[in-house]
Design a protein around this motif. Structure first.
Motif, PDB file in Angstrom:
ATOM      1  N   ARG A   1      -4.437 -16.360   4.835  1.00  0.00           N
ATOM      2  CA  ARG A   1      -3.740 -15.159   4.366  1.00  0.00           C
ATOM      3  C   ARG A   1      -2.398 -15.075   5.081  1.00  0.00           C
ATOM      4  N   ILE A   2      -1.393 -14.508   4.420  1.00  0.00           N
ATOM      5  CA  ILE A   2      -0.084 -14.341   5.042  1.00  0.00           C
ATOM      6  C   ILE A   2       0.464 -12.954   4.747  1.00  0.00           C
ATOM      7  N   GLU A   3       1.356 -12.511   5.613  1.00  0.00           N
ATOM      8  CA  GLU A   3       2.084 -11.262   5.416  1.00  0.00           C
ATOM      9  C   GLU A   3       3.467 -11.451   6.024  1.00  0.00           C
ATOM     10  N   THR A   4       4.507 -11.038   5.322  1.00  0.00           N
ATOM     11  CA  THR A   4       5.876 -11.198   5.807  1.00  0.00           C
ATOM     12  C   THR A   4       6.517  -9.830   6.008  1.00  0.00           C
ATOM     13  N   ASP A   5       7.425  -9.764   6.993  1.00  0.00           N
ATOM     14  CA  ASP A   5       8.102  -8.503   7.295  1.00  0.00           C
ATOM     15  C   ASP A   5       9.314  -8.799   8.164  1.00  0.00           C
ATOM     16  N   THR A   6       9.978  -7.738   8.612  1.00  0.00           N
ATOM     17  CA  THR A   6      11.122  -7.921   9.498  1.00  0.00           C
ATOM     18  C   THR A   6      10.646  -8.056  10.938  1.00  0.00           C
ATOM     19  N   ALA A   7      11.528  -8.564  11.801  1.00  0.00           N
ATOM     20  CA  ALA A   7      11.147  -8.907  13.172  1.00  0.00           C
ATOM     21  C   ALA A   7      10.680  -7.712  13.991  1.00  0.00           C
ATOM     22  N   SER A   8      11.187  -6.523  13.691  1.00  0.00           N
ATOM     23  CA  SER A   8      10.870  -5.361  14.528  1.00  0.00           C
ATOM     24  C   SER A   8       9.465  -4.819  14.299  1.00  0.00           C
ATOM     25  N   THR A   9       8.770  -5.296  13.261  1.00  0.00           N
ATOM     26  CA  THR A   9       7.399  -4.859  13.025  1.00  0.00           C
ATOM     27  C   THR A   9       6.509  -5.328  14.171  1.00  0.00           C
ATOM     28  N   HIS A  10       5.759  -4.405  14.774  1.00  0.00           N
ATOM     29  CA  HIS A  10       4.935  -4.753  15.929  1.00  0.00           C
ATOM     30  C   HIS A  10       3.708  -5.543  15.498  1.00  0.00           C
ATOM     31  N   ASP A  11       3.284  -6.472  16.368  1.00  0.00           N
ATOM     32  CA  ASP A  11       2.095  -7.274  16.068  1.00  0.00           C
ATOM     33  C   ASP A  11       0.884  -6.398  15.796  1.00  0.00           C
ATOM     34  N   ASN A  12       0.829  -5.263  16.474  1.00  0.00           N
ATOM     35  CA  ASN A  12      -0.342  -4.392  16.374  1.00  0.00           C
ATOM     36  C   ASN A  12      -0.332  -3.523  15.125  1.00  0.00           C
ATOM     37  N   ASP A  13       0.668  -3.718  14.265  1.00  0.00           N
ATOM     38  CA  ASP A  13       0.752  -2.946  13.033  1.00  0.00           C
ATOM     39  C   ASP A  13      -0.538  -3.102  12.231  1.00  0.00           C
ATOM     40  N   SER A  14      -1.205  -1.981  11.962  1.00  0.00           N
ATOM     41  CA  SER A  14      -2.525  -2.033  11.326  1.00  0.00           C
ATOM     42  C   SER A  14      -2.456  -2.615   9.923  1.00  0.00           C
ATOM     43  N   GLN A  15      -1.365  -2.339   9.209  1.00  0.00           N
ATOM     44  CA  GLN A  15      -1.253  -2.854   7.838  1.00  0.00           C
ATOM     45  C   GLN A  15      -1.162  -4.376   7.835  1.00  0.00           C
ATOM     46  N   HIS A  16      -0.406  -4.933   8.789  1.00  0.00           N
ATOM     47  CA  HIS A  16      -0.308  -6.396   8.866  1.00  0.00           C
ATOM     48  C   HIS A  16      -1.665  -7.011   9.176  1.00  0.00           C
ATOM     49  N   PHE A  17      -2.345  -6.458  10.147  1.00  0.00           N
ATOM     50  CA  PHE A  17      -3.662  -6.980  10.528  1.00  0.00           C
ATOM     51  C   PHE A  17      -4.611  -6.911   9.340  1.00  0.00           C
ATOM     52  N   ASP A  18      -4.627  -5.778   8.667  1.00  0.00           N
ATOM     53  CA  ASP A  18      -5.523  -5.606   7.527  1.00  0.00           C
ATOM     54  C   ASP A  18      -5.179  -6.559   6.379  1.00  0.00           C
ATOM     55  N   ASN A  19      -3.880  -6.775   6.145  1.00  0.00           N
ATOM     56  CA  ASN A  19      -3.462  -7.593   5.007  1.00  0.00           C
ATOM     57  C   ASN A  19      -3.755  -9.079   5.200  1.00  0.00           C
ATOM     58  N   VAL A  20      -3.811  -9.540   6.444  1.00  0.00           N
ATOM     59  CA  VAL A  20      -4.109 -10.954   6.671  1.00  0.00           C
ATOM     60  C   VAL A  20      -5.575 -11.181   7.036  1.00  0.00           C
ATOM     61  N   PHE A  21      -6.322 -10.123   7.183  1.00  0.00           N
ATOM     62  CA  PHE A  21      -7.733 -10.253   7.555  1.00  0.00           C
ATOM     63  C   PHE A  21      -8.491 -10.951   6.424  1.00  0.00           C
ATOM     64  N   ASP A  22      -9.257 -11.984   6.785  1.00  0.00           N
ATOM     65  CA  ASP A  22      -9.944 -12.821   5.797  1.00  0.00           C
ATOM     66  C   ASP A  22     -11.451 -12.554   5.839  1.00  0.00           C
ATOM     67  N   THR A  23     -11.947 -11.907   4.826  1.00  0.00           N
ATOM     68  CA  THR A  23     -13.374 -11.581   4.775  1.00  0.00           C
ATOM     69  C   THR A  23     -14.223 -12.737   4.260  1.00  0.00           C
ATOM     70  N   SER A  24     -13.567 -13.837   3.826  1.00  0.00           N
ATOM     71  CA  SER A  24     -14.327 -14.952   3.249  1.00  0.00           C
ATOM     72  C   SER A  24     -14.832 -15.934   4.300  1.00  0.00           C
TER      73      SER A  24
END
Length: 347
Positions: free
Chosen positions: A216-239
């Motif tokens: 899974r991948i998610e792209t954003d600007t550099a200032s987005t924090h690693d701990n951003d919940s949306q990023h974590f959720d969007n790349v989380f792989d349930t498979s």
């Protein structure tokens, strides 16, 4: 120039050269033998249909040809200008793209236009198409997932304080002419990491521990924090067949740990010490154990960097997203070819 006596001229020299390249091992032949480019082209046409050419006009190049060109461009970190030149100069590139006997080859404008036409949706279709072929070969996500992010630098902008203020407000300096505006990236942002300033974008990924494939991948600007919940959720792989979730100390939070526990996942996220509360010896040992597995994601980022994917040539977030998605797709493509060429079978 008069031919040297040791140089023999032959009308069939090109054919001899092709055979020599094959005997040495042309990596593009290996890619072609294991990747179904026709299927990838169909996925692109599904999300970005080919335009109808005007009556009497030159029809567009086949989508499969253009997809192969985009793969070449990302694998070898080529600009549009270099892509055009190499297609004219290298027989292996022309053969790979089905242009060996073509009178015309796509020029830089054609490559640029195709990328803009298919956009982020087309790049995502290619990423998903390669992922589907990995699954067809049996390479499912196994061993747990590793989540991490990397900064992708963009060309630094030299703006005055006043110009920076306007850009932050979503405005554009009035004295910027159209040509200058096209060269200004007003989407990329600054961030600090390990005391150093970085300008550009961020690529978040989820990699399976077993095969080191980007799931899974998610792209954003550099200032987005690693701990951003949306990023974590969007790349989380349930498979993934394993319930282990690995990440570095930039990701822990009470809410995340509670969610993982509630949903039956094993929390393998490194602990982060606080100013007034240092990590215990037990927590440090746990971090060290996790780091050995988490380091596998750095192999992925290293491979992407070798492909030139850790530096953008583009302007604006849309094209940055396109480039980062294409790099991830090409990394997975190379991974599949590696498995097939080395005889590694899915377990």
């Amino acid at each position: 120039m008069k031919p040297h006596s040791a140089i023999k001229l032959d009308l069939f020299a090109d054919e001899h050269h092709r055979k020599k390249i094959d005997s040495l091992g042309d990596p593009l032949v290996e890619i072609e033998s294991h990747i179904d480019f026709a299927a990838l082209a169909m996925e692109v046409d599904r999300v970005a249909p080919r335009p109808m050419s005007p009556q009497g006009g030159r029809p567009p190049y086949p989508t499969e040809t253009m997809v192969r060109i985009l793969v070449l461009k990302r694998l070898y970190n080529l600009s549009d200008e270099q892509t055009e030149y190499q297609l004219l100069d290298r027989m292996s590139y022309k053969r790979f793209c089905g242009l060996a006997n073509a009178t015309n080859v796509p020029d830089r404008t054609t490559v640029w236009t195709f990328e803009n036409r298919i956009g982020e949706a087309g790049a995502k279709a290619l990423f998903d198409g390669v992922s589907a072929q990995l699954l067809q070969h049996g390479f499912i996500a196994r061993g747990g997932q590793i989540i991490d992010a990397t900064l992708v630098p963009a060309p630094r902008q030299h703006n005055s304080r006043g110009e920076k203020g306007l850009i932050k407000q979503g405005a554009m300096p009035a004295d910027w002419k159209p040509a200058k505006r096209r060269q200004k990236d007003t989407d990329a942002t600054w961030t600090k990491k390990h005391g150093k300033s970085h300008f550009g974008y961020k690529l978040s990924i989820s990699v399976d521990k077993k095969h080191k494939i980007i799931r899974r991948i998610e792209t954003d600007t550099a200032s987005t924090h690693d701990n951003d919940s949306q990023h974590f959720d969007n790349v989380f792989d349930t498979s993934n067949t394993s319930r282990d979730v690995y990440a570095d100390r930039g990701y822990p939070s009470e809410e995340r740990e509670a969610w993982l526990k509630e949903n039956g996942f094993r929390n393998q996220i490194q602990r982060k010490g606080k100013r007034n509360k240092l990590l215990s010896e037990c927590q440090q040992r746990r971090n060290k154990r996790i780091a050995k597995t988490r380091a596998r994601v750095e192999h992925v980022f290293g491979a992407i960097e070798q492909m030139g994917g850790k530096l953008l040539r583009t302007i604006g977030q849309a094209r940055a997203n396109f480039a980062m998605t294409m790099v991830a797709a090409c990394y997975n493509l190379k991974r599949l070819v590696y498995f097939e060429e080395t005889g590694i079978r899915a377990l």
